[in-house]
Design an enzyme around this catalytic site. Structure first.
Site, short mmCIF file in Angstrom:
data_model
loop_
_atom_site.label_atom_id
_atom_site.label_comp_id
_atom_site.label_asym_id
_atom_site.label_seq_id
_atom_site.Cartn_x
_atom_site.Cartn_y
_atom_site.Cartn_z
N LYS A 149 0.81 -1.23 0.00
CA LYS A 149 0.00 0.00 0.00
C LYS A 149 0.84 1.28 0.00
O LYS A 149 0.40 2.31 -0.52
CB LYS A 149 -0.94 0.01 1.22
N ASP A 202 -10.15 3.26 2.26
CA ASP A 202 -10.32 2.64 3.59
C ASP A 202 -11.04 3.57 4.57
O ASP A 202 -11.90 3.14 5.33
CB ASP A 202 -8.95 2.27 4.20
#
Ligand code: ATR
Length: 284
Positions: A71, A107
């Site tokens: 990520k 997220d």
């Protein structure tokens, strides 16, 4: 599913990847909307990341998710990163826009929607965030738009302090970064409205562990655990026994996927279908 030469390809890259629920969730949505698209999981090791990203781009893959451990390291490999993902310093969704790879982070939005769906508003609330990794950063930057006070507690104190400093540089709310220990938890949970666990403590197979001693959970408090395997973590079971309102990790998992789907297709996906698919995947 009919696959032909026009089928759009989506996927997720990570390592390990075998347990990802994203293929089940996205393919269920593609099927329901009758889109000619398929979503696959690709195991990509850190040493292969740069080659994999180049390959995905040259093959014209339409979009992909990024998970552990890529990520953060994917950022310099992308053509553009949107401003929220840049602040967070992590990308979980990439869209191929006319041959350019653009990074996003869904997220935080996923977590926000999960809380909203459970009737939890962040307005004027004191939030205690446990953990200061990638997921925590995404939640912190999103919650900072709404909350009154944000306390970040982490095992590695420096990461909590750094995250708190970048939040306070960008937003006007009260924010503090502290070491995760019983003393700080006792102090900060006394008047907290919402407690969020973003660490992997309590995740399968370590299901007997909890990041927060039960005695520190207050009745009436909201306790949100982003862990979804198991859905009923020890933290949430303890919180329920103490009379707190609990929110498990399923809704965040689904809503981060919903947001990614919207970014890729411009369409609003069938959220219920995605919930059912995620639950099915968790049972397998
Ligand atoms: P993610 O992308 O899921 O957030 P990450 O960036 O690796 O994953 O972050 C993991 C978080 O869980 C970190 O806050 C980590 O604390 P450290 O920064 O001190 O490593 C936290 N974490 C993991 N295992 C932990 C444990 N046993 N006790 C406390 N915190 C833990």
């Amino acid at each position: 599913m009919k696959i032909n030469a026009k089928t759009k390809v989506y996927g997720v890259i990570g390592d390990p990847i075998e347990h990802s629920l994203s293929p089940i969730i996205h393919n269920a949505a593609f099927k329901k909307l009758k889109l000619n698209a398929v979503y696959l999981a690709f195991k990509v090791s850190p040493t292969n990341l740069a080659d994999a990203v180049k390959g995905l781009k040259s093959l014209g893959v339409s979009g992909f998710n990024v998970t552990i451990p890529h990520k953060i390291s994917i950022i310099p490999l992308l053509d553009e990163v949107d401003s929220l993902a840049e602040k967070i310093g992590a990308v979980n969704t990439v869209k191929n826009v006319d041959g350019k790879l653009v990074g996003y982070n869904t997220d935080g939005e996923g977590a926000l929607k999960a809380l909203e769906e459970n009737g939890v508003s962040l307005k004027n609330k004191k939030i205690v965030l446990v953990g200061a990794g990638g997921a925590s950063r995404a939640l912190a930057f999103t919650f900072a738009n709404y909350a009154e006070e944000l306390i970040i507690l982490n095992r590695t104190e420096e990461k909590a302090i750094n995250l708190a400093a970048s939040i306070s540089k960008n937003y006007g709310l009260k924010v503090k970064g502290l070491r995760l220990n019983e003393e700080n938890l006792t102090l900060e949970l006394k008047d907290a409205d919402i407690l969020v666990n973003t660490t992997s403590v309590g995740m399968y197979p370590n299901i007997k562990e909890t990041p927060i001693p039960k005695k520190l959970i207050k009745p009436g408090m909201v306790v949100f655990d982003i862990v979804y395997k198991p859905l009923k973590t020890r933290l949430l079971r303890d919180a329920k026994l103490k009379g707190a309102k609990v929110v498990d990790g399923l809704a965040m998992l689904v809503y981060q996927a919903v947001k990614a789907f919207e970014i890729w297709t411009g369409l609003h996906p069938p959220v219920n279908v995605m919930f059912k698919a995620a639950l099915r995947g968790l049972k397998d």
